[in-house]
Scaffold this motif. Sequence first.
Motif, mmCIF file in Angstrom:
data_model
loop_
_atom_site.group_PDB
_atom_site.id
_atom_site.type_symbol
_atom_site.label_atom_id
_atom_site.label_comp_id
_atom_site.label_asym_id
_atom_site.label_seq_id
_atom_site.Cartn_x
_atom_site.Cartn_y
_atom_site.Cartn_z
ATOM 1 N N ARG A 135 8.091 -1.311 7.609
ATOM 2 C CA ARG A 135 7.704 -0.717 6.225
ATOM 3 C C ARG A 135 7.074 0.611 6.197
ATOM 4 N NH1 ARG A 135 6.813 -6.129 2.429
ATOM 5 N NH2 ARG A 135 7.763 -7.268 3.655
ATOM 6 N N LEU B 280 8.822 -6.334 -0.776
ATOM 7 C CA LEU B 280 8.547 -4.732 -0.590
ATOM 8 C C LEU B 280 7.810 -4.448 -1.827
ATOM 9 C CD1 LEU B 280 10.917 -2.854 0.472
ATOM 10 C CD2 LEU B 280 9.240 -3.351 2.069
ATOM 11 N N ARG B 281 6.221 -4.660 -1.945
ATOM 12 C CA ARG B 281 5.158 -4.085 -3.591
ATOM 13 C C ARG B 281 5.862 -2.454 -3.833
ATOM 14 N NH1 ARG B 281 2.001 -6.212 0.723
ATOM 15 N NH2 ARG B 281 1.044 -8.036 -0.311
ATOM 16 N N ASP C 266 4.361 3.102 3.993
ATOM 17 C CA ASP C 266 3.186 2.435 2.108
ATOM 18 C C ASP C 266 3.016 4.440 2.034
ATOM 19 O OD1 ASP C 266 0.846 2.896 0.567
ATOM 20 O OD2 ASP C 266 0.146 0.955 2.143
ATOM 21 N N TYR D 221 4.687 0.232 -3.764
ATOM 22 C CA TYR D 221 4.003 1.645 -3.560
ATOM 23 C C TYR D 221 4.945 1.214 -2.219
ATOM 24 C CZ TYR D 221 0.564 -2.119 -1.611
ATOM 25 O OH TYR D 221 0.033 -3.365 -0.968
ATOM 26 N N GLU D 222 5.223 0.274 -1.534
ATOM 27 C CA GLU D 222 6.291 0.457 -0.314
ATOM 28 C C GLU D 222 7.216 0.434 -0.108
ATOM 29 O OE1 GLU D 222 3.457 -3.547 1.749
ATOM 30 O OE2 GLU D 222 5.269 -3.849 1.166
ATOM 31 N N ARG D 223 7.964 1.164 0.530
ATOM 32 C CA ARG D 223 9.803 1.205 0.889
ATOM 33 C C ARG D 223 9.563 0.819 2.511
ATOM 34 N NH1 ARG D 223 8.789 2.106 -3.494
ATOM 35 N NH2 ARG D 223 9.141 3.668 -4.187
ATOM 36 N N GLY D 224 10.928 -0.275 2.846
ATOM 37 C CA GLY D 224 11.155 -0.223 3.792
ATOM 38 C C GLY D 224 12.700 0.759 4.045
ATOM 39 N N PRO E 7 11.302 -0.513 -3.979
ATOM 40 C CA PRO E 7 10.450 -1.548 -3.628
ATOM 41 C C PRO E 7 11.888 -3.057 -4.351
ATOM 42 C CG PRO E 7 9.871 0.047 -5.205
ATOM 43 C CD PRO E 7 10.775 0.502 -5.247
#
Length: 254
Positions: free
Chosen positions: A58, A24-25, A60, A27-30, A44
């Motif tokens: 995902r 995950l980048r 953003d 700025y991303e959350r899972g 991330p």
Amino acid sequence: MFFQLSTYLIAAAALFVFSAIKILREYERGVIFLLGRFWKVKGPGLIIVIPGIQKMIRVDLRTIVMDVPTQDVISRDNVSVKVSAVIYFRVLDPERAIIQVENRVEATSQLAQTTLRSVLGRHELDDMLAERDKLNADVQEILDQNTEAWGIKVTNVEIKHVDLDESMIRAIAAQAEAERARRAKIIHAEGEFQASQKLAEAAGMLSSESQALQLRYLQTLTEISSERNTNTIVFPLPMDLVKPIFDKIEAAGD
């Protein structure tokens, strides 16, 4: 045979591990679901999601800029206008953004359209044109209150265009011209009033001081001579010489 089975097992294990690794980048959350139930929010970075048992969605977290389609609005003074706007929002709570609303972007867009019509419909046309900052704040506050349950924060709302028909534009132009004419007349009247006050003060001062009046005569003579008017000759007559004659005439009349 045993060698082939081992090869298959190693390949299957490698494929399983590879499919379980997610990146995950920043700025991303899972959002992780375990057997259909919410488990936790990860990221991330590198995370492990067990295939078949866990599922990741995902989310953003960056700010989304969304145009609000042009809306037909009837103002409080019964003027029909077309209004467009843009809103800025972002996800603060990934769990609620996935669980509480099906499509957060579409839901926010529809809510923004109805809120824009509702807020602007409570104001007059002059407010839409002159007080956009206040209207932007009102729309933003209402949207933020309603999207909080979805884990969304509306950070800003900007009204871009307020379009009028041609007849209303002409009426506004005529109104502005009439307002300018009114202000010009008021300024002219105030100037005349102030000038009359100064003239009255000057007349009172000249009447109370005979020497001042004589000086004014001399000044007038100087101004006339500077204009090179050879056809007119003015001789200032001191008022001290004329006043006794007027007094005798008045006494004889009595």
